[in-house]
Design a protein around this motif. Structure first.
Motif, PDB file in Angstrom:
ATOM      1  N   ALA A  86     -13.138  -4.292  -2.608  1.00 31.01           N
ATOM      2  CA  ALA A  86     -14.356  -3.607  -2.179  1.00 31.01           C
ATOM      3  C   ALA A  86     -14.150  -2.098  -2.150  1.00 31.01           C
ATOM      4  N   ILE A  87     -12.997  -1.660  -1.675  1.00 36.93           N
ATOM      5  CA  ILE A  87     -12.691  -0.223  -1.656  1.00 36.93           C
ATOM      6  C   ILE A  87     -12.588   0.309  -3.080  1.00 36.93           C
ATOM      7  N   ALA A  88     -11.947  -0.464  -3.956  1.00 36.98           N
ATOM      8  CA  ALA A  88     -11.823  -0.052  -5.356  1.00 36.98           C
ATOM      9  C   ALA A  88     -13.197   0.090  -6.003  1.00 36.98           C
ATOM     10  N   LYS A  89     -14.090  -0.842  -5.720  1.00 35.09           N
ATOM     11  CA  LYS A  89     -15.443  -0.773  -6.285  1.00 35.09           C
ATOM     12  C   LYS A  89     -16.184   0.454  -5.773  1.00 35.09           C
ATOM     13  N   ALA A  90     -16.067   0.713  -4.471  1.00 34.26           N
ATOM     14  CA  ALA A  90     -16.725   1.887  -3.895  1.00 34.26           C
ATOM     15  C   ALA A  90     -16.154   3.186  -4.458  1.00 34.26           C
ATOM     16  N   SER A  91     -14.882   3.141  -4.840  1.00 28.47           N
ATOM     17  CA  SER A  91     -14.215   4.320  -5.416  1.00 28.47           C
ATOM     18  C   SER A  91     -14.382   4.397  -6.927  1.00 28.47           C
ATOM     19  N   ARG A  92     -15.104   3.431  -7.496  1.00 26.04           N
ATOM     20  CA  ARG A  92     -15.359   3.365  -8.937  1.00 26.04           C
ATOM     21  C   ARG A  92     -14.069   3.310  -9.743  1.00 26.04           C
ATOM     22  N   LEU A  93     -13.144   2.529  -9.261  1.00 22.33           N
ATOM     23  CA  LEU A  93     -11.882   2.318  -9.964  1.00 22.33           C
ATOM     24  C   LEU A  93     -12.003   1.093 -10.853  1.00 22.33           C
ATOM     25  N   ARG A 101       3.092   2.670   4.443  1.00 26.36           N
ATOM     26  CA  ARG A 101       4.357   2.679   3.698  1.00 26.36           C
ATOM     27  C   ARG A 101       4.116   2.548   2.197  1.00 26.36           C
ATOM     28  N   MET A 102       3.174   1.686   1.807  1.00 28.04           N
ATOM     29  CA  MET A 102       2.851   1.558   0.385  1.00 28.04           C
ATOM     30  C   MET A 102       2.207   2.842  -0.147  1.00 28.04           C
ATOM     31  N   LYS A 103       1.279   3.392   0.603  1.00 22.70           N
ATOM     32  CA  LYS A 103       0.625   4.635   0.200  1.00 22.70           C
ATOM     33  C   LYS A 103       1.661   5.734  -0.032  1.00 22.70           C
ATOM     34  N   ASN A 104       2.609   5.861   0.882  1.00 22.16           N
ATOM     35  CA  ASN A 104       3.622   6.913   0.757  1.00 22.16           C
ATOM     36  C   ASN A 104       4.554   6.668  -0.427  1.00 22.16           C
ATOM     37  N   ALA A 105       4.881   5.412  -0.689  1.00 23.43           N
ATOM     38  CA  ALA A 105       5.736   5.111  -1.839  1.00 23.43           C
ATOM     39  C   ALA A 105       5.034   5.477  -3.140  1.00 23.43           C
ATOM     40  N   PHE A 106       3.743   5.165  -3.250  1.00 23.37           N
ATOM     41  CA  PHE A 106       2.993   5.530  -4.455  1.00 23.37           C
ATOM     42  C   PHE A 106       2.914   7.047  -4.612  1.00 23.37           C
ATOM     43  N   GLU A 107       2.625   7.747  -3.541  1.00 24.85           N
ATOM     44  CA  GLU A 107       2.520   9.204  -3.638  1.00 24.85           C
ATOM     45  C   GLU A 107       3.842   9.818  -4.061  1.00 24.85           C
ATOM     46  N   PHE A 108       4.935   9.285  -3.551  1.00 26.77           N
ATOM     47  CA  PHE A 108       6.264   9.772  -3.920  1.00 26.77           C
ATOM     48  C   PHE A 108       6.553   9.528  -5.404  1.00 26.77           C
ATOM     49  N   PRO A 112      -2.445   8.464  -7.311  1.00 24.87           N
ATOM     50  CA  PRO A 112      -2.544   8.105  -5.890  1.00 24.87           C
ATOM     51  C   PRO A 112      -3.977   7.732  -5.509  1.00 24.87           C
ATOM     52  N   GLN A 113      -4.108   6.678  -4.749  1.00 25.05           N
ATOM     53  CA  GLN A 113      -5.420   6.215  -4.256  1.00 25.05           C
ATOM     54  C   GLN A 113      -5.244   5.839  -2.785  1.00 25.05           C
ATOM     55  N   PRO A 114      -5.090   6.837  -1.921  1.00 29.25           N
ATOM     56  CA  PRO A 114      -4.776   6.541  -0.513  1.00 29.25           C
ATOM     57  C   PRO A 114      -5.823   5.686   0.185  1.00 29.25           C
ATOM     58  N   GLN A 115      -7.067   5.754  -0.283  1.00 29.37           N
ATOM     59  CA  GLN A 115      -8.133   4.984   0.369  1.00 29.37           C
ATOM     60  C   GLN A 115      -7.910   3.482   0.271  1.00 29.37           C
ATOM     61  N   LEU A 116      -7.120   3.045  -0.715  1.00 29.61           N
ATOM     62  CA  LEU A 116      -6.860   1.617  -0.881  1.00 29.61           C
ATOM     63  C   LEU A 116      -6.025   1.034   0.248  1.00 29.61           C
ATOM     64  N   PHE A 117      -5.386   1.895   1.023  1.00 30.56           N
ATOM     65  CA  PHE A 117      -4.457   1.439   2.056  1.00 30.56           C
ATOM     66  C   PHE A 117      -4.937   1.769   3.466  1.00 30.56           C
ATOM     67  N   GLU A 118      -6.168   2.226   3.578  1.00 28.51           N
ATOM     68  CA  GLU A 118      -6.696   2.629   4.877  1.00 28.51           C
ATOM     69  C   GLU A 118      -7.667   1.579   5.408  1.00 28.51           C
ATOM     70  N   ASP A 119      -7.689   1.409   6.714  1.00 26.63           N
ATOM     71  CA  ASP A 119      -8.613   0.478   7.380  1.00 26.63           C
ATOM     72  C   ASP A 119      -8.469  -0.947   6.876  1.00 26.63           C
ATOM     73  N   ILE A 120      -7.239  -1.353   6.610  1.00 25.52           N
ATOM     74  CA  ILE A 120      -6.960  -2.732   6.195  1.00 25.52           C
ATOM     75  C   ILE A 120      -5.940  -3.333   7.151  1.00 25.52           C
TER      76      ILE A 120
END
Length: 204
Positions: A166-173, A85-92, A145-153
């Motif tokens: 940890a996801i942000a670091k791996a994504s170099r954000l 739901r958060m991922k979709n709100a950000f993408e919108f 959009p950073q959909p990976q931040l909301f996956e597998d959590i």
């Protein structure tokens, strides 16, 4: 940068105040009616703060849209879990705005200054988080959009913030952090914010 984009949007995730569906952890300790009253006060405080912020304000409800003067638009949350739901709100919203800050409605210490600081940090960072004392986060802000931040959590546990970082670091954000704050989920939290227990008072 798309010149047609507007600048700032504030997204607020809210639940419809229905008995048995809000503050369920708190309700186990104080009852559903008291939990609903606390949640009503938290929502009112959140909307009063949002009214002071120089941004378009979007309400995202769980099951039924509820109008309020502070909202520029009201939508339903879309997705099967909180992360989706958060991922979709950000993408919108990031299709229309350069910066999006997303909050819930259970933070007694929320202030317009805090939200402005989140927008300010977003000028220089890809991601801004407001750490919650329970190991989650009370605010998340993005400028793309950073959909990976909301996956597998798995949400509502003590590893949410750590996993997101940890996801942000791996994504170099690049990440900006706000001050840690206590959100309100349990009776212990409620006792910390004693003014919410007295029905004759409201949040500051």
């Amino acid at each position: 940068m798309n010149p047609s984009l507007q600048h700032k949007a504030l997204a607020i995730f809210l639940k419809n105040n229905v008995s048995g569906q809000v503050k369920t952890r708190l309700a186990k300790e104080v009852g559903h009616e008291s939990a609903m009253e606390v949640y009503s006060r938290l929502c009112a405080h959140t909307l009063r703060v949002a009214e002071k912020v120089n941004a378009s304000v979007f309400g995202f409800y769980t099951s039924e849209k509820e109008a309020h003067p502070v909202f520029d638009e009201v939508h339903l949350q879309q997705g099967s879990g909180l992360g989706e739901r958060m991922k979709n709100a950000f993408e919108f919203l990031l299709n229309r705005y350069e910066q999006v800050v997303l909050i819930g409605s259970d933070l007694p210490d929320l202030s317009a200054q805090l939200l402005q600081k989140a927008f300010d940090l977003l000028e220089e960072n890809d991601l801004v988080l407001g750490p919650a004392l329970d190991g989650g986060y009370y605010l998340i802000a993005l400028r793309a959009p950073q959909p990976q931040l909301f996956e597998d959590i798995t949400y509502s546990n003590a590893e949410v913030l750590e996993r997101t970082l940890a996801i942000a670091k791996a994504s170099r954000l690049s990440v900006g952090l706000l001050e840690p704050l206590r959100d309100l989920d349990t009776l212990e939290d409620l006792k910390h914010f004693g003014y919410l227990i007295n029905s004759d008072q409201s949040t500051p």
